[in-house]
Scaffold this active site. Structure first.
Site, PDB file in Angstrom:
ATOM      1  N   LEU A  33      75.603  35.722 178.975  1.00 50.45           N
ATOM      2  CA  LEU A  33      75.075  34.647 178.119  1.00 50.45           C
ATOM      3  C   LEU A  33      76.003  33.432 178.057  1.00 50.45           C
ATOM      4  N   SER A  36      73.113  30.962 178.910  1.00 47.87           N
ATOM      5  CA  SER A  36      71.711  31.273 178.602  1.00 47.87           C
ATOM      6  C   SER A  36      71.661  32.011 177.271  1.00 47.87           C
ATOM      7  N   ASP A  58      79.523  41.387 181.443  1.00 52.76           N
ATOM      8  CA  ASP A  58      80.079  40.483 182.445  1.00 52.76           C
ATOM      9  C   ASP A  58      80.077  41.170 183.806  1.00 52.76           C
ATOM     10  N   LYS A  84      77.884  27.092 187.917  1.00 56.34           N
ATOM     11  CA  LYS A  84      77.241  26.224 188.920  1.00 56.34           C
ATOM     12  C   LYS A  84      77.449  24.721 188.747  1.00 56.34           C
ATOM     13  N   ASN A  99      85.175  33.814 188.649  1.00 56.86           N
ATOM     14  CA  ASN A  99      83.851  34.291 188.223  1.00 56.86           C
ATOM     15  C   ASN A  99      82.926  34.563 189.420  1.00 56.86           C
ATOM     16  N   SER A 124      73.371  28.445 198.281  1.00 57.32           N
ATOM     17  CA  SER A 124      72.906  27.076 197.999  1.00 57.32           C
ATOM     18  C   SER A 124      72.913  26.248 199.270  1.00 57.32           C
ATOM     19  N   TYR A 148      82.857  24.821 193.701  1.00 55.81           N
ATOM     20  CA  TYR A 148      81.569  25.507 193.576  1.00 55.81           C
ATOM     21  C   TYR A 148      80.984  25.813 194.961  1.00 55.81           C
ATOM     22  N   LYS A 152      80.293  29.566 197.205  1.00 54.84           N
ATOM     23  CA  LYS A 152      79.054  30.046 197.844  1.00 54.84           C
ATOM     24  C   LYS A 152      79.325  30.440 199.290  1.00 54.84           C
ATOM     25  N   ASN A 198      71.821  17.081 186.751  1.00 60.86           N
ATOM     26  CA  ASN A 198      70.798  17.053 187.804  1.00 60.86           C
ATOM     27  C   ASN A 198      69.624  16.158 187.416  1.00 60.86           C
ATOM     28  N   GLY A 291      80.470  12.163 196.192  1.00 62.80           N
ATOM     29  CA  GLY A 291      80.160  13.484 196.749  1.00 62.80           C
ATOM     30  C   GLY A 291      78.703  13.656 197.155  1.00 62.80           C
TER      31      GLY A 291
HETATM   32  P1  NAD Z   1      71.999  29.497 185.190  1.00 65.75           P
HETATM   33  O1  NAD Z   1      73.318  29.045 184.694  1.00 65.75           O
HETATM   34  O2  NAD Z   1      70.788  29.103 184.443  1.00 65.75           O
HETATM   35  O3  NAD Z   1      71.992  31.088 185.357  1.00 65.75           O
HETATM   36  C1  NAD Z   1      73.151  31.818 185.687  1.00 65.75           C
HETATM   37  C2  NAD Z   1      73.273  32.943 184.666  1.00 65.75           C
HETATM   38  O4  NAD Z   1      74.420  33.725 184.988  1.00 65.75           O
HETATM   39  C3  NAD Z   1      73.463  32.440 183.240  1.00 65.75           C
HETATM   40  O5  NAD Z   1      72.498  33.067 182.405  1.00 65.75           O
HETATM   41  C4  NAD Z   1      74.880  32.870 182.855  1.00 65.75           C
HETATM   42  O6  NAD Z   1      74.973  33.193 181.496  1.00 65.75           O
HETATM   43  C5  NAD Z   1      75.094  34.061 183.775  1.00 65.75           C
HETATM   44  N1  NAD Z   1      76.475  34.353 184.157  1.00 65.75           N
HETATM   45  C6  NAD Z   1      77.415  33.529 184.694  1.00 65.75           C
HETATM   46  N2  NAD Z   1      78.537  34.207 184.961  1.00 65.75           N
HETATM   47  C7  NAD Z   1      78.296  35.500 184.624  1.00 65.75           C
HETATM   48  C8  NAD Z   1      79.054  36.701 184.696  1.00 65.75           C
HETATM   49  N3  NAD Z   1      80.300  36.712 185.164  1.00 65.75           N
HETATM   50  N4  NAD Z   1      78.484  37.843 184.268  1.00 65.75           N
HETATM   51  C9  NAD Z   1      77.223  37.874 183.766  1.00 65.75           C
HETATM   52  N5  NAD Z   1      76.468  36.779 183.677  1.00 65.75           N
HETATM   53  C10 NAD Z   1      76.990  35.603 184.099  1.00 65.75           C
HETATM   54  O7  NAD Z   1      71.895  29.014 186.725  1.00 65.75           O
HETATM   55  P2  NAD Z   1      70.669  29.045 187.713  1.00 65.75           P
HETATM   56  O8  NAD Z   1      70.277  27.641 187.974  1.00 65.75           O
HETATM   57  O9  NAD Z   1      69.652  30.011 187.281  1.00 65.75           O
HETATM   58  O10 NAD Z   1      71.403  29.563 189.029  1.00 65.75           O
HETATM   59  C11 NAD Z   1      71.403  30.926 189.400  1.00 65.75           C
HETATM   60  C12 NAD Z   1      72.211  31.086 190.676  1.00 65.75           C
HETATM   61  O11 NAD Z   1      71.661  30.270 191.700  1.00 65.75           O
HETATM   62  C13 NAD Z   1      73.677  30.656 190.533  1.00 65.75           C
HETATM   63  O12 NAD Z   1      74.474  31.546 191.291  1.00 65.75           O
HETATM   64  C14 NAD Z   1      73.681  29.277 191.142  1.00 65.75           C
HETATM   65  O13 NAD Z   1      74.940  28.935 191.668  1.00 65.75           O
HETATM   66  C15 NAD Z   1      72.648  29.424 192.239  1.00 65.75           C
HETATM   67  N6  NAD Z   1      72.041  28.149 192.637  1.00 65.75           N
HETATM   68  C16 NAD Z   1      71.452  27.364 191.676  1.00 65.75           C
HETATM   69  C17 NAD Z   1      70.890  26.148 192.059  1.00 65.75           C
HETATM   70  C18 NAD Z   1      70.255  25.234 191.033  1.00 65.75           C
HETATM   71  O14 NAD Z   1      70.035  24.080 191.325  1.00 65.75           O
HETATM   72  N7  NAD Z   1      69.912  25.705 189.837  1.00 65.75           N
HETATM   73  C19 NAD Z   1      70.919  25.735 193.398  1.00 65.75           C
HETATM   74  C20 NAD Z   1      71.511  26.575 194.339  1.00 65.75           C
HETATM   75  C21 NAD Z   1      72.063  27.790 193.954  1.00 65.75           C
HETATM   76  C1  UD1 Z   2      73.558  18.907 192.968  1.00 70.27           C
HETATM   77  C2  UD1 Z   2      74.953  19.398 193.280  1.00 70.27           C
HETATM   78  C3  UD1 Z   2      74.867  20.459 194.371  1.00 70.27           C
HETATM   79  C4  UD1 Z   2      73.958  21.606 193.918  1.00 70.27           C
HETATM   80  C5  UD1 Z   2      72.589  21.038 193.561  1.00 70.27           C
HETATM   81  C6  UD1 Z   2      71.728  22.135 192.978  1.00 70.27           C
HETATM   82  C7  UD1 Z   2      76.452  17.485 192.823  1.00 70.27           C
HETATM   83  C8  UD1 Z   2      77.312  16.430 193.432  1.00 70.27           C
HETATM   84  N1  UD1 Z   2      75.758  18.264 193.717  1.00 70.27           N
HETATM   85  O1  UD1 Z   2      73.034  18.368 194.139  1.00 70.27           O
HETATM   86  O2  UD1 Z   2      76.135  20.971 194.680  1.00 70.27           O
HETATM   87  O3  UD1 Z   2      73.810  22.565 194.948  1.00 70.27           O
HETATM   88  O4  UD1 Z   2      72.741  20.009 192.565  1.00 70.27           O
HETATM   89  O5  UD1 Z   2      70.476  21.690 192.633  1.00 70.27           O
HETATM   90  O6  UD1 Z   2      76.391  17.646 191.618  1.00 70.27           O
HETATM   91  N2  UD1 Z   2      70.405  11.459 190.792  1.00 70.27           N
HETATM   92  C9  UD1 Z   2      70.274  10.238 190.178  1.00 70.27           C
HETATM   93  N3  UD1 Z   2      70.510  10.158 188.830  1.00 70.27           N
HETATM   94  C10 UD1 Z   2      70.857  11.248 188.081  1.00 70.27           C
HETATM   95  C11 UD1 Z   2      70.985  12.505 188.723  1.00 70.27           C
HETATM   96  C12 UD1 Z   2      70.758  12.569 190.088  1.00 70.27           C
HETATM   97  O7  UD1 Z   2      69.958   9.237 190.822  1.00 70.27           O
HETATM   98  O8  UD1 Z   2      71.074  11.097 186.876  1.00 70.27           O
HETATM   99  C13 UD1 Z   2      70.112  11.564 192.242  1.00 70.27           C
HETATM  100  C14 UD1 Z   2      71.258  12.078 193.096  1.00 70.27           C
HETATM  101  O9  UD1 Z   2      72.076  11.022 193.531  1.00 70.27           O
HETATM  102  C15 UD1 Z   2      70.508  12.781 194.230  1.00 70.27           C
HETATM  103  C16 UD1 Z   2      69.224  13.284 193.569  1.00 70.27           C
HETATM  104  O10 UD1 Z   2      69.068  12.512 192.381  1.00 70.27           O
HETATM  105  O11 UD1 Z   2      70.146  11.858 195.218  1.00 70.27           O
HETATM  106  C17 UD1 Z   2      69.281  14.756 193.178  1.00 70.27           C
HETATM  107  O12 UD1 Z   2      70.447  14.993 192.395  1.00 70.27           O
HETATM  108  P1  UD1 Z   2      70.762  16.415 191.721  1.00 70.27           P
HETATM  109  O13 UD1 Z   2      69.582  16.863 190.972  1.00 70.27           O
HETATM  110  O14 UD1 Z   2      72.061  16.282 190.994  1.00 70.27           O
HETATM  111  O15 UD1 Z   2      70.939  17.422 192.953  1.00 70.27           O
HETATM  112  P2  UD1 Z   2      71.878  17.322 194.268  1.00 70.27           P
HETATM  113  O16 UD1 Z   2      72.499  16.006 194.392  1.00 70.27           O
HETATM  114  O17 UD1 Z   2      71.054  17.771 195.399  1.00 70.27           O
END
Ligand code: NAD
Ligand code: UD1
Length: 333
Positions: A33, A36, A58, A84, A99, A124, A148, A152, A198, A291
């Protein structure tokens, strides 16, 4: 199958639990948590009519994981638990390495110890870095220089090396593109703490009036309208991709892109959100974000051919569902 889902109360994990339960699998959630809330378990139950078992624990804690594995003897693990936030990973790298790497190693160790042969890992698209789009699973990895992204790529390496000497093990590395949207019930979705990093959660907060305007990070990229292009995927499509992956797991290492294969620019996403929800999103063009890359989208043919999975939901549905969740969630907190 009985699937142990780490991070199952998180954004992608909760939607995957729903799809697993809907497809008659049993689910045990392990989540500490840190990002979440426990209430998500009830919401999963409301949506599916089935309540998953939940442990607030954990995933880096070997003795607790050992106990959970020996008590329940799961058939497979989907490992979502992780930290993340890219910016935070630059500020506090050790926390991210500890972690994300340790949880993967502890779970893998317990899979070997307890004879659990399916391991699905949340990777990712960030591992592709500045490769040429569309990104293909066979490309050399170039994780961007942030801890980060490195975690991965390192977890992928660890899982691959271990699978090579344990031929009974099935490892599936799922490289997500940009998950957005929410379950159509509006009961689960993405609820980031503080100001979102994001794009989609930032847009929904502007729509709600909590943030004044969206900053568009640069309009001088080599893309059709100059703004960044990404492969947004509806989180329910992503969740369905996990069901396909666990159901078809076979010994060896399998890598799949989970995206739509289509790129959408920042300006296109704003327009889609405005049209889907009939409202205006004030925005301003600002400097590029450090970045960021110009374009990121998947070649999705491998997942289609081998898993029989493709994303079905379009950008309109992503925008509509993200906004529905924001309104319901915002009304409750
Ligand atoms: P999220 O933060 O909503 O979910 C991750 C969950 O893991 C959370 O509920 C958190 O409480 C739990 N958590 C973290 N460390 C923990 C631990 N050591 N033990 C137990 N629980 C733990 O994130 P999400 O967006 O659902 O992402 C899930 C996975 O997908 C992550 O590994 C993230 O890196 C990967 N991912 C996410 C995205 C994205 O854009 N959301 C993109 C690519 C990859
Ligand atoms: C981000 C992470 C990436 C991760 C991914 C997961 C960074 C630098 N990269 O990437 O590592 O895997 O999320 O979904 O954080 N944008 C705006 N205004 C905003 C926010 C975003 O213009 O306030 C633009 C960004 O420049 C990008 C697009 O929207 O072009 C998407 O951004 P975002 O949602 O942060 O995702 P990623 O950049 O793909």
């Amino acid at each position: 199958m009985l699937i142990l889902v780490t991070g199952g109360t998180g954004y992608i994990g909760s939607h995957t639990c729903v799809e697993l339960l809907n497809n008659n699998h049993d689910v045990i959630i392990v989540d500490n948590l840190v990002n979440s809330q426990a209430g998500v378990v009830e919401r999963i139950a409301t949506i599916t009519g089935k309540k998953p078992l939940f442990y607030q624990a954990d995933a880096t804690d070997d003795s607790v994981m050992d106990l959970i594995f020996s008590t329940h003897k799961p058939d497979g693990v989907i490992h979502f638990a992780g930290l993340k936030a890219v910016g935070e990973s630059v500020e506090i790298p050790l926390m991210y390495y500890r972690n994300n790497l340790l949880s993967t190693m502890v779970l893998l160790d317990n899979c070997l110890k307890h004879g659990v042969s399916h391991f699905v890992f949340s990777s990712s698209a960030t591992v592709y870095g500045d490769n040429q789009v569309p990104f293909l699973e066979t490309m050399e990895l170039r994780p961007r220089t942030n801890p980060y992204g490195e975690t991965k790529a390192m977890c992928e390496r660890i899982l691959t090396d271990v699978a090579q000497v344990n031929p009974e093990l099935s490892v599936t590395l799922l490289r997500y593109f940009n998950p957005v949207g929410a379950h159509k019930s509006g009961l689960i979705g993405e609820a980031p703490q503080g100001i979102p990093n994001n794009l989609m959660p930032y847009i929904t907060q502007v729509a709600k009036g909590s943030l004044q305007e969206l900053k568009v990070f640069g309009n001088d990229y080599p893309t059709p309208d100059g703004t960044g292009v990404r492969d947004y995927i509806h989180v329910v499509d992503l969740a369905e991709g996990h069901v396909a992956a666990v159901e078809q797991a076979a010994p060896g290492v399998h890598v799949y892109n989970l995206g739509t294969g289509k790129g959408t620019s920042v300006l296109e996403l704003i327009t889609a959100f405005e049209e889907a929800n009939n409202l205006k999103i004030p925005y301003r063009i600002t400097e590029r974000r450090a970045g960021d890359i110009a374009e990121c989208y998947a070649d999705v043919s491998k997942a289609r051919e081998e898993l029989g999975w493709t994303a079905k939901r379009g950008v309109f549905e992503m925008c509509r569902d993200a906004w529905r969740f924001e309104q319901i969630y915002a009304a409750e907190v």
